[in-house]
Design an enzyme around this catalytic site. Structure first.
Site, PDB file in Angstrom:
ATOM      1  N   CYS A 237       0.780  -1.267   0.215  1.00 29.31           N
ATOM      2  CA  CYS A 237       0.032  -0.072   0.133  1.00 29.31           C
ATOM      3  C   CYS A 237       0.876   1.232  -0.069  1.00 29.31           C
ATOM      4  O   CYS A 237       0.336   2.488  -0.098  1.00 29.31           O
ATOM      5  CB  CYS A 237      -0.904   0.104   1.298  1.00 29.31           C
TER       6      CYS A 237
ATOM      7  N   HIS B  75     -12.409  10.720  -8.230  1.00 31.12           N
ATOM      8  CA  HIS B  75     -11.254  10.892  -9.175  1.00 31.12           C
ATOM      9  C   HIS B  75     -10.307  11.989  -8.663  1.00 31.12           C
ATOM     10  O   HIS B  75      -9.635  12.641  -9.531  1.00 31.12           O
ATOM     11  CB  HIS B  75     -11.849  11.128 -10.374  1.00 31.12           C
TER      12      HIS B  75
ATOM     13  N   GLU C 145     -13.114   1.223   2.603  1.00 31.15           N
ATOM     14  CA  GLU C 145     -12.077   1.335   1.647  1.00 31.15           C
ATOM     15  C   GLU C 145     -12.048  -0.021   1.089  1.00 31.15           C
ATOM     16  O   GLU C 145     -11.761   0.249  -0.305  1.00 31.15           O
ATOM     17  CB  GLU C 145     -10.639   1.297   2.483  1.00 31.15           C
TER      18      GLU C 145
HETATM   19  N1  LIG Z   1      -6.575   0.851   9.890  1.00 33.25           N
HETATM   20  C1  LIG Z   1      -6.347   1.175   8.595  1.00 33.25           C
HETATM   21  N2  LIG Z   1      -5.280   0.244   7.912  1.00 33.25           N
HETATM   22  C2  LIG Z   1      -5.014   0.229   6.621  1.00 33.25           C
HETATM   23  C3  LIG Z   1      -5.632   1.508   6.017  1.00 33.25           C
HETATM   24  C4  LIG Z   1      -6.623   2.266   6.421  1.00 33.25           C
HETATM   25  O1  LIG Z   1      -6.980   3.181   6.195  1.00 33.25           O
HETATM   26  N3  LIG Z   1      -6.749   2.140   7.762  1.00 33.25           N
HETATM   27  N4  LIG Z   1      -5.346   1.382   4.796  1.00 33.25           N
HETATM   28  C5  LIG Z   1      -4.584   0.595   4.036  1.00 33.25           C
HETATM   29  C6  LIG Z   1      -4.458   0.858   2.367  1.00 33.25           C
HETATM   30  O2  LIG Z   1      -5.199   1.939   2.028  1.00 33.25           O
HETATM   31  C7  LIG Z   1      -4.740  -0.534   1.545  1.00 33.25           C
HETATM   32  O3  LIG Z   1      -5.175   0.096   0.381  1.00 33.25           O
HETATM   33  C8  LIG Z   1      -5.790  -1.315   2.173  1.00 33.25           C
HETATM   34  O4  LIG Z   1      -5.729  -2.370   1.401  1.00 33.25           O
HETATM   35  P1  LIG Z   1      -5.646  -3.881   2.006  1.00 33.25           P
HETATM   36  O5  LIG Z   1      -5.692  -3.870   3.541  1.00 33.25           O
HETATM   37  O6  LIG Z   1      -4.562  -4.717   1.242  1.00 33.25           O
HETATM   38  O7  LIG Z   1      -7.087  -4.380   1.559  1.00 33.25           O
HETATM   39  P2  LIG Z   1      -7.298  -5.591   0.248  1.00 33.25           P
HETATM   40  O8  LIG Z   1      -8.440  -5.809   0.448  1.00 33.25           O
HETATM   41  O9  LIG Z   1      -6.946  -4.683  -1.011  1.00 33.25           O
HETATM   42  O10 LIG Z   1      -6.189  -6.624   0.537  1.00 33.25           O
HETATM   43  P3  LIG Z   1      -6.051  -7.747  -0.279  1.00 33.25           P
HETATM   44  O11 LIG Z   1      -5.144  -8.511   0.310  1.00 33.25           O
HETATM   45  O12 LIG Z   1      -5.363  -7.110  -1.681  1.00 33.25           O
HETATM   46  O13 LIG Z   1      -7.197  -8.396  -0.835  1.00 33.25           O
HETATM   47  C9  LIG Z   1      -3.669  -0.417   4.468  1.00 33.25           C
HETATM   48  N5  LIG Z   1      -4.252  -0.482   5.936  1.00 33.25           N
HETATM   49 ZN   LIG Z   2      -5.320   2.325  -0.033  1.00 34.54          ZN
END
Ligand SMILES: Nc1nc2c(c(=O)[nH]1)N=C([C@H](O)[C@H](O)COP(=O)(O)OP(=O)(O)OP(=O)(O)O)CN2
Ligand SMILES: [Zn+2]
EC number: 4.-.-.-
Length: 147
Positions: A23, A71, A131
């Site tokens: 990320c 966007h 998210e």
């Molecule tokens: N407490 C938080 N933890 C994380 C945040 C957040 O806003 N608050 N944000 C991120 C990143 O933005 C990341 O894009 C989140 O993606 P991820 O956790 O990897 O979720 P996915 O569903 O895309 O995971 P996959 O493993 O690809 O399915 C990180 N942490």
């Molecule tokens: Zn993210």
């Protein structure tokens, strides 16, 4: 207790300054935002009779939030964020950046959006920012809506 819920979705990219892992890359989400407005009572006369608040009023506020974020590329206004923004602006593309005074996590965005909706005069009691379909953060001040 009556609890209204209204939802918007928007596509926004973000840069998490100081993050290690996948990320750390610029990436985006289809954000889903749910705002709640609660009351123990309903209006008893006029246009709002039988309502906590007009859904249309909440929708108007959420449309403004959508316009603000949709966007855009969210970048924290710190040293690293400003450097990333500078490099992006050097290229030929006029990227639409939104410099924010926080790391753009779901937590910070839920608080920011809550405050913006409040400033628009809507008595929001909770904002939830998704998210991903599985990960969200809710922000409220004082007792949560259902208490
Ligand atoms: N407490 C938080 N933890 C994380 C945040 C957040 O806003 N608050 N944000 C991120 C990143 O933005 C990341 O894009 C989140 O993606 P991820 O956790 O990897 O979720 P996915 O569903 O895309 O995971 P996959 O493993 O690809 O399915 C990180 N942490
Ligand atoms: Zn993210």
């Amino acid at each position: 207790m009556f609890i209204l819920k209204s939802e918007i979705q928007f596509d926004t990219a973000h840069f998490l300054s100081g993050y290690t892992g996948k990320c750390a890359n610029l990436h985006g989400h289809r954000y889903r935002v749910i705002a709640k407005v609660a009351s123990n009572t309903l209006h008893t006369d006029g246009q709002l009779r039988g309502m906590v608040e007009d859904f249309g009023t909440i929708k108007q506020a959420l449309k403004k939030i959508e316009k603000l974020f949709d966007h855009k590329l969210l970048i924290e206004n710190n040293d690293e964020g400003r450097e990333v923004a500078r490099q992006l602006k050097e290229g030929p593309t006029d990227f639409d950046l939104y410099m924010v005074p926080y790391r753009p996590t779901a937590e910070e965005m839920s608080r920011h959006i809550y405050q913006l909706i409040k400033e628009m005069g809507v008595q929001v009691c909770e904002v939830e920012v998704f998210e991903t379909p599985a990960n969200s953060c809710s922000y409220s001040e004082g007792p949560v809506c259902s208490e």
